[in-house]
Design a protein around this motif. Structure first.
Motif, mmCIF file in Angstrom:
data_model
loop_
_atom_site.group_PDB
_atom_site.id
_atom_site.type_symbol
_atom_site.label_atom_id
_atom_site.label_comp_id
_atom_site.label_asym_id
_atom_site.label_seq_id
_atom_site.Cartn_x
_atom_site.Cartn_y
_atom_site.Cartn_z
ATOM 1 N N ALA A 79 0.735 -1.234 0.098
ATOM 2 C CA ALA A 79 0.047 -0.057 -0.208
ATOM 3 C C ALA A 79 0.926 1.246 0.011
ATOM 4 O O ALA A 79 2.048 1.247 -0.365
ATOM 5 C CB ALA A 79 -1.103 -0.063 1.025
ATOM 6 N N MET A 80 0.343 2.245 0.678
ATOM 7 C CA MET A 80 1.066 3.626 0.390
ATOM 8 C C MET A 80 1.151 4.182 1.868
ATOM 9 O O MET A 80 1.521 5.494 1.829
ATOM 10 C CB MET A 80 0.366 4.667 -0.453
ATOM 11 N N TYR A 81 0.982 3.657 3.027
ATOM 12 C CA TYR A 81 1.116 4.202 4.223
ATOM 13 C C TYR A 81 1.860 3.404 5.315
ATOM 14 O O TYR A 81 2.097 2.416 5.297
ATOM 15 C CB TYR A 81 -0.396 4.324 4.689
ATOM 16 N N LEU A 82 2.176 4.074 6.270
ATOM 17 C CA LEU A 82 2.665 3.657 7.604
ATOM 18 C C LEU A 82 1.559 4.211 8.769
ATOM 19 O O LEU A 82 0.942 5.242 8.461
ATOM 20 C CB LEU A 82 4.015 4.303 8.005
ATOM 21 N N PHE A 83 1.615 3.403 9.792
ATOM 22 C CA PHE A 83 0.402 3.539 10.709
ATOM 23 C C PHE A 83 1.123 3.343 12.177
ATOM 24 O O PHE A 83 0.673 2.371 12.908
ATOM 25 C CB PHE A 83 -0.830 2.709 10.700
ATOM 26 N N GLY A 89 4.089 21.913 9.338
ATOM 27 C CA GLY A 89 3.536 21.884 7.807
ATOM 28 C C GLY A 89 3.491 20.526 7.590
ATOM 29 O O GLY A 89 2.766 20.415 6.304
ATOM 30 N N ILE A 90 3.629 19.355 8.378
ATOM 31 C CA ILE A 90 3.385 18.160 7.837
ATOM 32 C C ILE A 90 1.900 17.839 8.318
ATOM 33 O O ILE A 90 1.436 17.974 9.451
ATOM 34 C CB ILE A 90 4.467 17.028 8.776
ATOM 35 N N VAL A 91 1.232 17.332 7.282
ATOM 36 C CA VAL A 91 -0.334 16.879 7.406
ATOM 37 C C VAL A 91 -0.173 15.366 7.693
ATOM 38 O O VAL A 91 0.185 14.394 6.675
ATOM 39 C CB VAL A 91 -1.109 17.337 6.344
ATOM 40 N N VAL A 92 -0.827 14.721 8.687
ATOM 41 C CA VAL A 92 -0.981 13.333 8.838
ATOM 42 C C VAL A 92 -2.529 13.385 9.391
ATOM 43 O O VAL A 92 -3.122 14.238 9.592
ATOM 44 C CB VAL A 92 0.046 12.688 9.996
ATOM 45 N N VAL A 93 -2.875 12.033 9.350
ATOM 46 C CA VAL A 93 -4.501 11.717 9.685
ATOM 47 C C VAL A 93 -4.332 11.244 10.996
ATOM 48 O O VAL A 93 -3.594 10.048 11.356
ATOM 49 C CB VAL A 93 -5.065 11.032 8.667
ATOM 50 N N PRO A 94 -5.168 11.540 12.187
ATOM 51 C CA PRO A 94 -5.118 11.000 13.376
ATOM 52 C C PRO A 94 -5.556 9.542 13.303
ATOM 53 O O PRO A 94 -6.654 9.510 12.483
ATOM 54 C CB PRO A 94 -6.137 11.757 14.235
ATOM 55 N N GLY A 95 -5.355 8.443 13.950
ATOM 56 C CA GLY A 95 -5.645 7.123 13.966
ATOM 57 C C GLY A 95 -7.090 7.073 14.441
ATOM 58 O O GLY A 95 -7.694 6.037 13.778
ATOM 59 N N SER A 96 -7.493 7.906 15.334
ATOM 60 C CA SER A 96 -8.934 7.902 15.537
ATOM 61 C C SER A 96 -10.120 8.055 14.515
ATOM 62 O O SER A 96 -10.842 7.779 14.472
ATOM 63 C CB SER A 96 -9.278 8.889 16.813
ATOM 64 N N GLY A 97 -9.471 8.561 13.232
ATOM 65 C CA GLY A 97 -10.210 8.809 12.273
ATOM 66 C C GLY A 97 -10.492 7.104 11.660
ATOM 67 O O GLY A 97 -11.264 7.253 10.535
ATOM 68 N N PHE A 98 -9.770 6.275 11.724
ATOM 69 C CA PHE A 98 -9.599 5.084 11.104
ATOM 70 C C PHE A 98 -10.363 3.805 12.022
ATOM 71 O O PHE A 98 -10.634 2.734 11.513
ATOM 72 C CB PHE A 98 -8.319 4.567 10.605
ATOM 73 N N HIS A 151 -2.614 6.404 17.371
ATOM 74 C CA HIS A 151 -1.700 6.203 15.981
ATOM 75 C C HIS A 151 -2.148 7.452 15.188
ATOM 76 O O HIS A 151 -2.817 8.603 15.531
ATOM 77 C CB HIS A 151 -2.102 5.253 15.276
ATOM 78 N N ILE A 152 -1.174 7.458 14.089
ATOM 79 C CA ILE A 152 -1.166 8.522 13.152
ATOM 80 C C ILE A 152 -0.992 7.641 11.751
ATOM 81 O O ILE A 152 -0.300 6.664 11.798
ATOM 82 C CB ILE A 152 -0.204 9.557 12.966
ATOM 83 N N ARG A 153 -1.628 8.198 10.597
ATOM 84 C CA ARG A 153 -1.594 7.566 9.402
ATOM 85 C C ARG A 153 -0.814 8.409 8.654
ATOM 86 O O ARG A 153 -1.120 9.663 8.459
ATOM 87 C CB ARG A 153 -2.669 7.236 8.502
ATOM 88 N N CYS A 154 0.508 7.975 8.027
ATOM 89 C CA CYS A 154 1.455 9.095 7.194
ATOM 90 C C CYS A 154 1.533 8.288 5.924
ATOM 91 O O CYS A 154 2.038 7.046 5.681
ATOM 92 C CB CYS A 154 2.743 8.996 7.966
ATOM 93 N N THR A 155 1.358 9.108 4.797
ATOM 94 C CA THR A 155 1.607 8.423 3.436
ATOM 95 C C THR A 155 3.280 8.417 3.187
ATOM 96 O O THR A 155 3.890 9.213 3.967
ATOM 97 C CB THR A 155 1.228 9.247 2.553
#
Length: 528
Positions: free
Chosen positions: A442-446, A479-488, A496-500
């Motif tokens: 895939a394209m991500y680390l978690f 300036g780095i945009v990651v997604v909180p793991g709580s959204g998944f 967690h965080i998801r980082c592409t």
């Protein structure tokens, strides 16, 4: 024919009488289009429509989609501020690591694919001498072949609701070559990316909140959002982080039985392989156990396989669930299976072209007719996306003029992604209180964050989840945009965080450096 014309004229005359009558009927006077005073009423005394968050469809309000959520809105505001007030923040650019959108981060499109698309969109140049100097011979030949299959040879024309037959033939041939088992083009439904296909299946399967879908946790929020929009119940099953995000059938059984005790009828199982956001690649024996589970429990298997080209672990390979089922000698009458593919991912990253398909097997002709009806409501998917889906499943072959350059582009992209994944994985694992499983695909680390208690309390005071609190602070500092793991979705009390892995390779060292400096300062600030 005469009867049809006569009836049409009568309807028009009745409509005209209703509009121009000086004595409207009770039914016509209640409708603004048939009331002579409607315009005056609407402009002077009619109250505005009472549309509030409380009065709209509650299913829409319930739906959430984290990868384009609040963090991204903040990032877009910061980006505008950087443009209007350079130097206003401690960074000079926003680095979007939140979504699998390769070309937005400067990944170049595959030349062969774009040549064929360009020629199909402007066929007038196919016969020009200059075209043979600018385009490869196989891209020209492929464009002619595709145009011969399109009504009117026009990419601006509607197609069959399932997609252009010749393109479905090509996709079925590609699936058969990949799996070693036949594929029927009538099983292929071309869609605007995989997302509409997922929505179609949720619309088909979910009748009420008493119908449930087993979904992995963490999961790509398309599934939770789609289930919410269509009024069903999400039945979570948890991936095992300690075993590299393993999927245990004992966990599936436990969650299925728990849902049944609550009166929920579980209709289907979602499996994402390779995993999003978790990046694992399922072992073949694991897939066999999943197929057996669905067969025994009578569940539809919804196989999200959009990252099938993105494999980085040398000891792992992609196997489609259809291939696994057929190798177990399960035919269409034994298992209902829907496989999703998209042109947005892989090494091609054509997100904006909105191409994809689902292969639907194991459903009765009557149910297939209903799926076709739903597809017909949308008329058809876009033609450029259909063409790309056929090219992705049938790229240049040995002996074609484009083959060597195509393979160089493909291998270059995938090898670079593997290097970026490894660099980010090592960086995360070097940080205090951070653990990160290997990105096998895939394209991500978690990565998992051991957030200090003081930071958890600060997040609570700010009324946000601790990993969202961390992601906000990271964005404002770097300036780095990651997604909180709580959204998944995640095991309760884990963060967690998801980082592409998609930023340009030359930017990865700067991202690592900024991330490390931020994390060290964060941990020090909130240390007990």
């Amino acid at each position: 024919m005469r009867r049809f014309v006569s009836e049409r004229i009568n309807r028009l005359l009745l409509s005209s009488c209703s509009i121009h009558s000086s004595k409207p009927t009770a039914s016509s006077s209640s409708h603004p289009f048939f009331s002579p005073s409607a315009a005056a009423m609407s402009s002077s005394s009619a109250p505005p429509a009472d549309v509030t968050v409380e009065s709209i469809n509650p299913k829409v309000v319930k739906c959430e989609y984290a990868v384009r959520g609040e963090i991204v809105s903040i990032a877009q505001r910061l980006q505008q501020e950087l443009q209007t007030k350079p130097g206003s923040h401690p960074f000079d650019e926003i680095l979007y690591c939140n979504i699998g959108n390769p070309q937005s981060l400067s990944q170049q499109p595959v030349t062969f694919f774009r040549e064929v698309l360009a020629l199909c969109d402007h066929p007038a140049i196919l016969d020009r001498d200059q075209t043979h100097a600018l385009f490869s011979s196989d891209s020209i030949a492929r464009a002619w072949e595709i145009l011969d299959q399109i009504p009117g040879r026009a990419t601006g024309a509607y197609s069959h609701s399932q997609g252009i037959k010749g393109l479905r033939d090509a996709i079925a041939a590609g699936i058969a070559a990949r799996d070693g088992y036949p594929s029927n083009p009538d099983d292929i439904f071309l869609t605007d990316g995989a997302s509409p296909a997922v929505h179609m299946m949720m619309q088909l399967l979910l009748r009420s909140e008493k119908d449930g879908i087993l979904c992995p946790m963490p999961q790509y929020p398309l599934y939770s959002a789609s289930i919410a929009l269509h009024g069903g119940s999400l039945v979570p099953y948890y991936l095992d982080e300690a075993t590299g995000w393993g999927l245990e059938t004992s966990e599936l059984k436990k969650q299925l039985e728990d849902a049944q005790t609550k009166g929920i009828s579980v209709r289907a199982l979602v499996v994402i392989n390779p995993g999003n956001p978790t990046g694992q690649v399922l072992a073949e024996e694991n897939q066999r156990a999943i197929v057996e589970f669905c067969k025994e429990e009578g569940l539809v298997l919804l196989a999200d396989e959009v990252y099938q080209e993105n494999i980085y672990a040398e000891d792992k390979n992609f196997h489609s669930f259809k291939k696994i089922a057929r190798s177990m000698e399960y035919g269409e009458k034994d298992l209902a299976l829907v496989s999703f593919q998209s042109v947005s991912k892989g090494y091609y990253g054509e997100c904006g072209k909105r191409g994809g398909y689902m292969e639907v097997t194991g459903f009765s002709p009557e149910v297939r007719e209903q799926i076709y009806k739903v597809a017909s409501v949308n008329l058809c998917s876009n033609i450029s996306g259909q063409i790309l889906a056929s090219l992705v499943m049938n790229p240049p072959k040995v002996g074609d003029e484009s083959y060597e350059s195509y393979m160089a582009e493909k291998d270059g992209i995938l090898q670079s992604l593997a290097r970026r994944a490894k660099a980010l994985e090592d960086a995360f694992n070097s940080l205090e209180g951070v653990t990160c499983n290997k990105a096998e695909g895939a394209m991500y680390l978690f990565p998992r964050l051991d957030i200090p208690q003081k930071a958890i309390e600060a997040a609570k005071a700010a009324n946000v989840a601790p990993d969202a609190f961390y992601a906000r602070r990271l964005l404002n500092a770097t300036g780095i945009v990651v997604v909180p793991g709580s959204g998944f979705g995640q095991v309760p009390a884990t963060w967690h965080i998801r980082c592409t892995i998609l930023p340009q390779e030359e930017k990865i060292p700067a991202i690592i450096s900024r991330f490390k400096a931020f994390h060290e300062a964060f941990m020090e600030e909130f240390r007990a």
